[in-house]
Design an enzyme around this catalytic site. Structure first.
Site, mmCIF file in Angstrom:
data_model
loop_
_atom_site.group_PDB
_atom_site.id
_atom_site.type_symbol
_atom_site.label_atom_id
_atom_site.label_comp_id
_atom_site.label_asym_id
_atom_site.label_seq_id
_atom_site.Cartn_x
_atom_site.Cartn_y
_atom_site.Cartn_z
ATOM 1 N N SER A 117 0.803 -1.217 0.000
ATOM 2 C CA SER A 117 0.000 0.000 0.000
ATOM 3 C C SER A 117 0.841 1.274 0.000
ATOM 4 O O SER A 117 1.595 1.515 -0.930
ATOM 5 C CB SER A 117 -0.964 -0.060 1.187
ATOM 6 O OG SER A 117 -1.895 0.973 1.110
ATOM 7 N N HIS A 118 0.745 2.042 1.068
ATOM 8 C CA HIS A 118 1.405 3.351 1.144
ATOM 9 C C HIS A 118 2.784 3.263 1.791
ATOM 10 O O HIS A 118 3.431 4.276 1.984
ATOM 11 C CB HIS A 118 0.512 4.283 1.959
ATOM 12 C CG HIS A 118 0.124 3.668 3.266
ATOM 13 N ND1 HIS A 118 -0.768 2.616 3.341
ATOM 14 C CD2 HIS A 118 0.548 3.888 4.510
ATOM 15 C CE1 HIS A 118 -0.883 2.231 4.589
ATOM 16 N NE2 HIS A 118 -0.089 2.983 5.328
ATOM 17 N N ASP A 287 -2.292 6.630 -3.115
ATOM 18 C CA ASP A 287 -1.199 5.857 -2.526
ATOM 19 C C ASP A 287 -0.647 4.854 -3.550
ATOM 20 O O ASP A 287 -1.104 4.804 -4.697
ATOM 21 C CB ASP A 287 -1.635 5.171 -1.228
ATOM 22 C CG ASP A 287 -2.562 3.993 -1.456
ATOM 23 O OD1 ASP A 287 -3.232 3.963 -2.508
ATOM 24 O OD2 ASP A 287 -2.634 3.106 -0.583
ATOM 25 N N ASP A 289 -0.892 1.694 -4.202
ATOM 26 C CA ASP A 289 -1.750 0.739 -4.909
ATOM 27 C C ASP A 289 -3.090 1.334 -5.314
ATOM 28 O O ASP A 289 -3.969 0.620 -5.799
ATOM 29 C CB ASP A 289 -1.960 -0.534 -4.070
ATOM 30 C CG ASP A 289 -2.663 -0.253 -2.762
ATOM 31 O OD1 ASP A 289 -2.435 0.830 -2.175
ATOM 32 O OD2 ASP A 289 -3.449 -1.099 -2.303
ATOM 33 N N ASP A 291 -5.702 2.670 -3.729
ATOM 34 C CA ASP A 291 -6.994 2.609 -3.037
ATOM 35 C C ASP A 291 -7.217 3.815 -2.121
ATOM 36 O O ASP A 291 -8.352 4.103 -1.759
ATOM 37 C CB ASP A 291 -7.176 1.270 -2.289
ATOM 38 C CG ASP A 291 -6.063 0.958 -1.325
ATOM 39 O OD1 ASP A 291 -5.072 1.727 -1.271
ATOM 40 O OD2 ASP A 291 -6.166 -0.063 -0.614
ATOM 41 N N ARG A 292 -6.139 4.521 -1.749
ATOM 42 C CA ARG A 292 -6.329 5.696 -0.890
ATOM 43 C C ARG A 292 -6.298 6.991 -1.696
ATOM 44 O O ARG A 292 -5.717 7.028 -2.785
ATOM 45 C CB ARG A 292 -5.202 5.788 0.130
ATOM 46 C CG ARG A 292 -5.190 4.657 1.107
ATOM 47 C CD ARG A 292 -4.103 4.886 2.130
ATOM 48 N NE ARG A 292 -4.163 3.812 3.116
ATOM 49 C CZ ARG A 292 -3.737 3.917 4.360
ATOM 50 N NH1 ARG A 292 -3.189 5.040 4.774
ATOM 51 N NH2 ARG A 292 -3.836 2.906 5.188
ATOM 52 N N LYS A 388 -11.531 -0.051 -1.144
ATOM 53 C CA LYS A 388 -11.635 1.396 -1.257
ATOM 54 C C LYS A 388 -11.029 1.794 -2.592
ATOM 55 O O LYS A 388 -10.252 1.041 -3.173
ATOM 56 C CB LYS A 388 -10.958 2.078 -0.089
ATOM 57 C CG LYS A 388 -9.520 1.713 0.140
ATOM 58 C CD LYS A 388 -9.090 2.180 1.525
ATOM 59 C CE LYS A 388 -7.687 1.717 1.828
ATOM 60 N NZ LYS A 388 -7.589 0.954 3.059
HETATM 61 C C1 G1P Z 1 -4.385 1.059 8.252
HETATM 62 C C2 G1P Z 1 -5.550 2.009 8.405
HETATM 63 C C3 G1P Z 1 -6.835 1.314 8.063
HETATM 64 C C4 G1P Z 1 -6.734 0.715 6.656
HETATM 65 C C5 G1P Z 1 -5.514 -0.166 6.554
HETATM 66 C C6 G1P Z 1 -5.292 -0.681 5.150
HETATM 67 O O1 G1P Z 1 -4.531 -0.017 9.141
HETATM 68 O O2 G1P Z 1 -5.600 2.555 9.700
HETATM 69 O O3 G1P Z 1 -7.895 2.216 8.159
HETATM 70 O O4 G1P Z 1 -7.875 -0.034 6.356
HETATM 71 O O5 G1P Z 1 -4.353 0.568 6.940
HETATM 72 O O6 G1P Z 1 -5.116 0.344 4.231
HETATM 73 P P1 G1P Z 1 -3.788 -0.099 10.556
HETATM 74 O O7 G1P Z 1 -2.315 0.084 10.283
HETATM 75 O O8 G1P Z 1 -4.304 1.047 11.364
HETATM 76 O O9 G1P Z 1 -4.153 -1.432 11.114
HETATM 77 ZN ZN ZN Z 2 -3.357 1.267 -0.367
#
Ligand code: G1P
Ligand code: ZN
Length: 600
Positions: A117-118, A287, A289, A291-292, A388
């Protein structure tokens, strides 16, 4: 004929998928023998053998370092386990929302997404593997638990080591695999299916008019060197007519140009400063991938993600999709601010409060109970897919702009006037020693479960808050009745303000403690105040109750990331200090001063 080899392996004990798949440093995947192979085998072992030969898995990722190696392993292990067909994005590239879209469209049995992800990429960054099910959504806990159980006792995996696929050219490659029916790998355009879906959801003619008509607005979209580059270029530039230079950082890179592909005020600072110039009316970042998303207005006006989903909810008729499907319900994750609740109440719509993580929305959507949802962590989406969706959120905002013919800032301010404002912030304490983090949480839970805690009053400055409720959030899924416990410590005060602590489930090293603060204000005189100032008393109270700084040694606040706090101090350092941090530093110096004078 491609041969299947059975490789003896030793199980790992740390392959428990977190909030969003298995995420570790690249070095963990690379240096531990069979580490990736074991996990991929564990995923595929959860798929019923009877489904495999006729079934298709979709595979794609965000382009980060190690992705292509992982895809080759997936191909080889899938073939050896009797999976009939893989559909893979060209060069392995496919955004998380696009994978979800393709799984649903072709009725695949699931998909594997290669992303962290990010989180940063490159050889010293992070890598991740995530399994999605046939609905297109992240595997629910029942399945991720099963993957974990299998991984803990795995003794061997099946692989076709000679099988290599060319990821660069679209089209079908068919292989004869020992004992199974022919195995097909289909390389597809990374964008097309997803673009086709968006054309059905939004009014592209109206969006085209907004972005390239005679009275067009100027936008700046930052793909942050992640997977979104090709999507933004194809859909927003080529199709909706926004000039090519309105999209930046659009070439996916294995290390995201050395940056965090994280769309927030800290890591998308370049976008923020470009927006401050006033040349652009609308800005967004995505981000790694895709989704954000982060949405900004002219001059860098920041839309808090909890507000973003609320605004989309309040203006949902601007999106043709919902005119067709109707709006079944709204949902947010527990730590997300209550802004969406106010909209739900006004629209007389059911509102669900779920644990953190997109997977909890899936069941509600499948059961036809949920249309729009969001998380405070820059995640917004709807039941068009089961992830998302960053670009969806951007097109939703642009649809609202096209309908209302107002600026982002005016839309947001009108919203607060009408519904009141939830001031919201989140602090992340990253790479905290795991034992210290667990001790802090245990200590806080003990404090909170003391009978005397309920009704207790806490003051900071001229504000006093009285505890009305304190618990560890527990969720019972209204569809299947499954119970998820321990989802975050909540202290709810009598005015509805909330302090929440939880441990992250996506970190790759040590523990990350997240502190969330949510406070509602409906006084029109106060709704435009600086959130960091409005929330400072609650932050102070949260730190006092939890003794977070004392118990984790994070007194010097390094690694503290004020997710929503614009820089107000030390802007030329690596640290981001918002006003609350400054307040904490002053407090620390004050205590040091007291200690020093006492010693004298
Ligand atoms: C984090 C975010 C959560 C999101 C997840 C995946 O998870 O807080 O809202 O769904 O990344 O993108 P966390 O690291 O808090 O468990
Ligand atoms: Zn992501």
């Amino acid at each position: 004929m491609v041969k299947i080899t059975v490789i003896k392996t030793k199980p790992y004990t740390d392959q428990k998928p977190g909030t969003s798949g298995l995420r570790k440093r690249v070095t963990v995947f690379q240096q531990n023998q069979h580490y990736a192979e074991n996990f991929i085998q564990s995923i595929i072992s959860t798929i019923d053998p009877a489904q495999r030969q006729e079934g298709t898995l979709v595979v794609g990722g965000d382009g980060r370092f190690f992705m292509k190696d992982a895809i080759q392993l997936i191909v080889q292990i899938a073939a050896a386990n009797g999976i009939g067909r893989l559909v893979i994005g060209q060069n392995g590239i496919m955004s998380t929302p696009a994978v979800s879209c393709v799984i649903r469209k072709i009725k695949a049995i699931g998909g594997i997404i290669l992303t962290a992800s990010h989180n940063p990429g490159g050889p010293s960054g992070d890598f991740g593997i995530k399994f999605n099910i046939s609905s297109g959504g992240p595997a629910p806990e029942g399945i991720t638990d099963k993957i974990f159980q299998i991984s803990k006792s795995l003794q061997e995996y099946h692989i076709c080591p000679e099988l290599k696929v060319d990821l660069s050219a679209t089209g079908k490659q068919i292989f004869e695999v020992d004992t199974f029916k022919p195995f097909t790998v289909e390389i597809v355009d990374s964008v097309e299916s997803y673009a086709e879906m968006l054309r059905d959801i939004f009014d592209f003619a109206a969006l085209k008019e907004l972005l390239s008509g005679p009275n067009h607005i100027n936008v700046r979209l930052d793909a942050m060197h992640g997977v979104m580059g090709p999507y933004v270029r194809k859909i927003v530039c080529e199709e909706l007519g926004s000039p090519a230079n309105s999209a930046v950082n659009c070439v996916p890179s294995e290390d995201f140009g050395g940056h965090h592909p994280d769309p927030n005020l800290t890591y998308a600072a370049d976008l923020v400063s470009a927006m401050k110039g006033g040349e652009y009316d609308f800005g967004a970042a995505f981000d790694g991938d895709g989704d954000r998303n982060m949405v900004l207005g002219k001059h860098g006006f920041f839309v808090n993600p909890s507000d973003s989903v609320a605004v989309i909810g309040a203006n949902i008729t601007s999106i043709p999709y919902f005119q067709k499907t109707g709006v079944k319900g709204l949902a947010r994750s527990m730590p997300t601010s209550g802004a969406l609740d106010n909209v739900a109440k006004a629209l007389k719509m059911p509102l669900f409060e779920t644990p953190t993580g997109w997977k909890f929305f899936g069941n509600l959507m499948d059961a036809g109970k949920l249309s729009l949802c969001g998380e405070e962590s820059f995640g917004t989406g709807s039941d068009h897919i089961r992830e998302k969706d960053g670009l969806w959120a951007v097109l939703a905002w642009l649809s609202i702009l096209a309908t209302r013919k107002q600026s982002v800032e005016d839309i947001m301010k009108d919203h607060w006037q009408k519904f009141g404002r939830n001031f919201f912030t989140r602090y992340d304490y990253e790479e905290v020693d795991s034992d210290a983090a667990n001790k802090m949480i245990d200590h806080l839970q003990t404090t909170m479960s003391d009978k005397a805690f309920l009704g207790q009053k806490f003051s900071s400055g001229d504000k006093t808050y009285q505890v009305e409720k304190a618990d560890n959030f527990e969720y019972t899924d209204p569809v299947d009745g499954s119970v998820s416990k321990g989802q975050g410590l909540r202290i709810i005060f009598s005015d509805g303000s909330r302090i929440i602590f939880r441990l992250s489930g996506t970190g790759s090293a040590g523990a990350t403690i997240r502190l969330y603060i949510d406070s509602y204000e409906k006084d029109p005189q106060k709704i435009y105040q600086d959130p960091q100032v409005m929330l400072a008393p609650l932050v102070d109270i949260a730190l006092r109750i939890s003794q977070l700084q004392e118990m984790t040694g994070r007194i010097f606040i390094s690694g503290l990331n004020c997710m929503y706090g614009p820089k107000s101090f030390g802007s030329d350092t690596n640290f981001v200090f918002c006003k609350v941090c400054c307040f904490s530093i002053c407090r620390l110096f004050f205590h040091m001063f007291l200690w020093y004078t006492k010693k004298q």
